[in-house]
Design a protein around this motif. Structure first.
Motif, PDB file in Angstrom:
ATOM      1  N   ILE A  87      57.244  45.422   8.770  1.00 12.29           N
ATOM      2  CA  ILE A  87      56.956  46.851   8.931  1.00 12.29           C
ATOM      3  C   ILE A  87      55.598  47.061   9.612  1.00 12.29           C
ATOM      4  CG2 ILE A  87      56.425  48.971   7.648  1.00 12.29           C
ATOM      5  CD1 ILE A  87      58.551  48.085   5.584  1.00 12.29           C
ATOM      6  N   LEU A  88      54.637  46.211   9.273  1.00  9.09           N
ATOM      7  CA  LEU A  88      53.278  46.385   9.801  1.00  9.09           C
ATOM      8  C   LEU A  88      53.246  46.278  11.327  1.00  9.09           C
ATOM      9  CD1 LEU A  88      50.619  46.986   8.344  1.00  9.09           C
ATOM     10  CD2 LEU A  88      50.093  44.551   8.417  1.00  9.09           C
ATOM     11  N   VAL A  89      54.076  45.402  11.868  1.00  7.34           N
ATOM     12  CA  VAL A  89      54.158  45.279  13.331  1.00  7.34           C
ATOM     13  C   VAL A  89      54.487  46.646  13.942  1.00  7.34           C
ATOM     14  CG1 VAL A  89      55.479  44.258  15.233  1.00  7.34           C
ATOM     15  CG2 VAL A  89      54.841  42.848  13.252  1.00  7.34           C
ATOM     16  N   GLU A  90      55.409  47.348  13.313  1.00 10.56           N
ATOM     17  CA  GLU A  90      55.810  48.668  13.811  1.00 10.56           C
ATOM     18  C   GLU A  90      54.723  49.716  13.560  1.00 10.56           C
ATOM     19  OE1 GLU A  90      58.581  49.134  15.660  1.00 10.56           O
ATOM     20  OE2 GLU A  90      58.670  46.956  15.486  1.00 10.56           O
ATOM     21  N   GLU A  91      54.029  49.606  12.425  1.00 10.19           N
ATOM     22  CA  GLU A  91      52.923  50.534  12.143  1.00 10.19           C
ATOM     23  C   GLU A  91      51.900  50.488  13.262  1.00 10.19           C
ATOM     24  OE1 GLU A  91      51.151  50.520   8.229  1.00 10.19           O
ATOM     25  OE2 GLU A  91      52.905  49.564   7.360  1.00 10.19           O
ATOM     26  N   HIS A  92      51.582  49.260  13.660  1.00  8.07           N
ATOM     27  CA  HIS A  92      50.527  49.077  14.664  1.00  8.07           C
ATOM     28  C   HIS A  92      50.956  49.613  16.026  1.00  8.07           C
ATOM     29  CE1 HIS A  92      48.881  45.585  12.008  1.00  8.07           C
ATOM     30  NE2 HIS A  92      48.656  46.784  11.500  1.00  8.07           N
ATOM     31  N   ARG A  93      52.237  49.804  16.210  1.00  7.72           N
ATOM     32  CA  ARG A  93      52.762  50.353  17.451  1.00  7.72           C
ATOM     33  C   ARG A  93      52.841  51.887  17.395  1.00  7.72           C
ATOM     34  NH1 ARG A  93      57.630  51.531  19.368  1.00  7.72           N
ATOM     35  NH2 ARG A  93      58.712  51.084  17.416  1.00  7.72           N
ATOM     36  N   ILE A  94      53.335  52.432  16.270  1.00 12.80           N
ATOM     37  CA  ILE A  94      53.610  53.883  16.296  1.00 12.80           C
ATOM     38  C   ILE A  94      52.385  54.738  15.950  1.00 12.80           C
ATOM     39  CG2 ILE A  94      56.075  53.539  15.852  1.00 12.80           C
ATOM     40  CD1 ILE A  94      55.662  54.711  13.042  1.00 12.80           C
ATOM     41  N   TYR A  95      51.410  54.195  15.220  1.00 15.01           N
ATOM     42  CA  TYR A  95      50.249  55.060  14.886  1.00 15.01           C
ATOM     43  C   TYR A  95      49.459  55.420  16.151  1.00 15.01           C
ATOM     44  CZ  TYR A  95      47.485  57.195  11.085  1.00 15.01           C
ATOM     45  OH  TYR A  95      46.894  58.073  10.203  1.00 15.01           O
ATOM     46  N   PRO A  96      49.113  54.418  16.985  1.00 15.52           N
ATOM     47  CA  PRO A  96      48.443  54.770  18.240  1.00 15.52           C
ATOM     48  C   PRO A  96      49.290  55.707  19.108  1.00 15.52           C
ATOM     49  CG  PRO A  96      48.281  52.407  17.846  1.00 15.52           C
ATOM     50  CD  PRO A  96      49.229  52.950  16.820  1.00 15.52           C
ATOM     51  N   ARG A  97      50.597  55.509  19.093  1.00 20.13           N
ATOM     52  CA  ARG A  97      51.500  56.362  19.878  1.00 20.13           C
ATOM     53  C   ARG A  97      51.398  57.823  19.415  1.00 20.13           C
ATOM     54  NH1 ARG A  97      53.396  57.867  24.104  1.00 20.13           N
ATOM     55  NH2 ARG A  97      55.404  58.893  24.117  1.00 20.13           N
ATOM     56  N   ALA A  98      51.373  58.034  18.097  1.00 20.60           N
ATOM     57  CA  ALA A  98      51.263  59.394  17.556  1.00 20.60           C
ATOM     58  C   ALA A  98      49.915  60.011  17.944  1.00 20.60           C
ATOM     59  CB  ALA A  98      51.427  59.376  16.037  1.00 20.60           C
ATOM     60  N   VAL A  99      48.875  59.200  17.899  1.00 24.25           N
ATOM     61  CA  VAL A  99      47.541  59.699  18.272  1.00 24.25           C
ATOM     62  C   VAL A  99      47.535  60.117  19.735  1.00 24.25           C
ATOM     63  CG1 VAL A  99      45.122  59.030  18.582  1.00 24.25           C
ATOM     64  CG2 VAL A  99      46.352  58.352  16.503  1.00 24.25           C
ATOM     65  N   GLN A 100      48.181  59.314  20.585  1.00 20.84           N
ATOM     66  CA  GLN A 100      48.216  59.650  22.008  1.00 20.84           C
ATOM     67  C   GLN A 100      48.992  60.949  22.248  1.00 20.84           C
ATOM     68  OE1 GLN A 100      46.437  58.732  24.312  1.00 20.84           O
ATOM     69  NE2 GLN A 100      47.451  59.637  26.096  1.00 20.84           N
ATOM     70  N   LEU A 101      50.092  61.149  21.522  1.00 22.69           N
ATOM     71  CA  LEU A 101      50.843  62.406  21.658  1.00 22.69           C
ATOM     72  C   LEU A 101      49.979  63.589  21.257  1.00 22.69           C
ATOM     73  CD1 LEU A 101      54.311  61.274  20.245  1.00 22.69           C
ATOM     74  CD2 LEU A 101      53.809  61.946  22.608  1.00 22.69           C
ATOM     75  N   PHE A 102      49.167  63.397  20.206  1.00 25.07           N
ATOM     76  CA  PHE A 102      48.251  64.462  19.784  1.00 25.07           C
ATOM     77  C   PHE A 102      47.210  64.711  20.868  1.00 25.07           C
ATOM     78  CE2 PHE A 102      44.615  66.342  17.763  1.00 25.07           C
ATOM     79  CZ  PHE A 102      45.141  67.191  16.789  1.00 25.07           C
ATOM     80  N   ALA A 103      46.659  63.621  21.407  1.00 24.32           N
ATOM     81  CA  ALA A 103      45.628  63.744  22.443  1.00 24.32           C
ATOM     82  C   ALA A 103      46.174  64.490  23.660  1.00 24.32           C
ATOM     83  CB  ALA A 103      45.118  62.363  22.847  1.00 24.32           C
ATOM     84  N   GLU A 104      47.439  64.280  23.938  1.00 24.59           N
ATOM     85  CA  GLU A 104      48.080  64.958  25.081  1.00 24.59           C
ATOM     86  C   GLU A 104      48.557  66.362  24.715  1.00 24.59           C
ATOM     87  OE1 GLU A 104      51.193  62.270  26.368  1.00 24.59           O
ATOM     88  OE2 GLU A 104      49.751  60.750  27.019  1.00 24.59           O
ATOM     89  N   LYS A 105      48.243  66.811  23.483  1.00 23.69           N
ATOM     90  CA  LYS A 105      48.620  68.142  22.989  1.00 23.69           C
ATOM     91  C   LYS A 105      50.129  68.371  23.073  1.00 23.69           C
ATOM     92  CE  LYS A 105      44.234  70.506  24.173  1.00 23.69           C
ATOM     93  NZ  LYS A 105      43.413  69.327  23.953  1.00 23.69           N
TER      94      LYS A 105
END
Ligand code: GRF
Length: 203
Positions: A169-187
């Motif tokens: 699961i941790l492998v996936e955590e490390h992938r999707i958390y940055p992805r969510a942050v980037q979506l936020f950054a892109e508003k």
């Protein structure tokens, strides 16, 4: 985007965020890492990356609200725009939630709403689930209940232990958390009631 990370433990999610940020893969700069545990591994990882750290021991505060008020002050001082909980083992009071409305995310190592709370890999194994995974969600007043941003699923295998499942699961955590942050950054995240709509990429 100025990001603050709150962590109580090891900090592998923090490390993946640091790595993606330094590699220029997310438009986010981690400006503060705060912890309620002076010995959290996350603090070492932050120091190594030259990121400012703060330790606020909740046992030194008279109430949850006073502790949260001090955390909010530290985050505001650092100019934090988005707060990320990454293995932060404290519930947030309205003092905290109201200071960063729709600007706090958490990562949870299960497919919510299944298996909230603690010992989630054990819960998933004991239940006999065939899949688990992880969830990035906005934080509200409940325990792992806020609007879901991204999830990733992994299979549960016959011989899995809590440790082997957690690692998958941790492998996936490390992938999707940055992805969510980037979506936020892109508003691109719109909260509509319980649901989060992801706007298409601008061109
Ligand atoms: C992760 O499994 C996260 O999903 C949960 O706590 C753990 C923190 O791990 N909320 P780390 O400190 O990021 O390595």
């Amino acid at each position: 985007l100025r990001v603050g990370v709150l962590a109580s433990g090891r900090g592998s999610n923090l490390q993946s965020l640091i790595d993606q940020s330094l590699a220029g893969k997310i438009d986010a700069q981690i400006v503060l890492v705060a912890s309620n545990k002076a010995d959290a591994g996350a603090l070492d990882k932050a120091r190594e990356a030259g990121i400012a750290t703060r330790v606020l021991d909740h046992r030194n505060f008279g109430s949850r609200e006073e502790f949260d008020g001090a955390m909010v002050a530290a985050l505001r001082e650092a100019g934090v725009e988005l707060v990320l909980l990454a293995g932060f083992m404290r519930l947030l009071s309205p003092v905290f939630l109201d200071a960063f409305p729709q600007r706090i995310m958490n990562i949870h190592p299960a497919l919510l709403p299944a298996f909230p709370g603690l010992n989630v890999q054990r819960q998933a194994l004991e239940y006999g689930a065939r899949f688990s995974g992880c969830t990035v969600h906005f934080v509200d007043g409940g325990l792992d209940t806020g609007p879901i941003i991204i999830q990733a699923a992994v299979p549960i295998l016959e011989n899995d232990t809590e440790e082997s499942l957690a690692a998958r699961i941790l492998v996936e955590e490390h992938r999707i958390y940055p992805r969510a942050v980037q979506l936020f950054a892109e508003k691109r995240l719109r909260i509509e009631g319980r649901r989060v709509r992801i706007e298409p990429e601008a061109d």
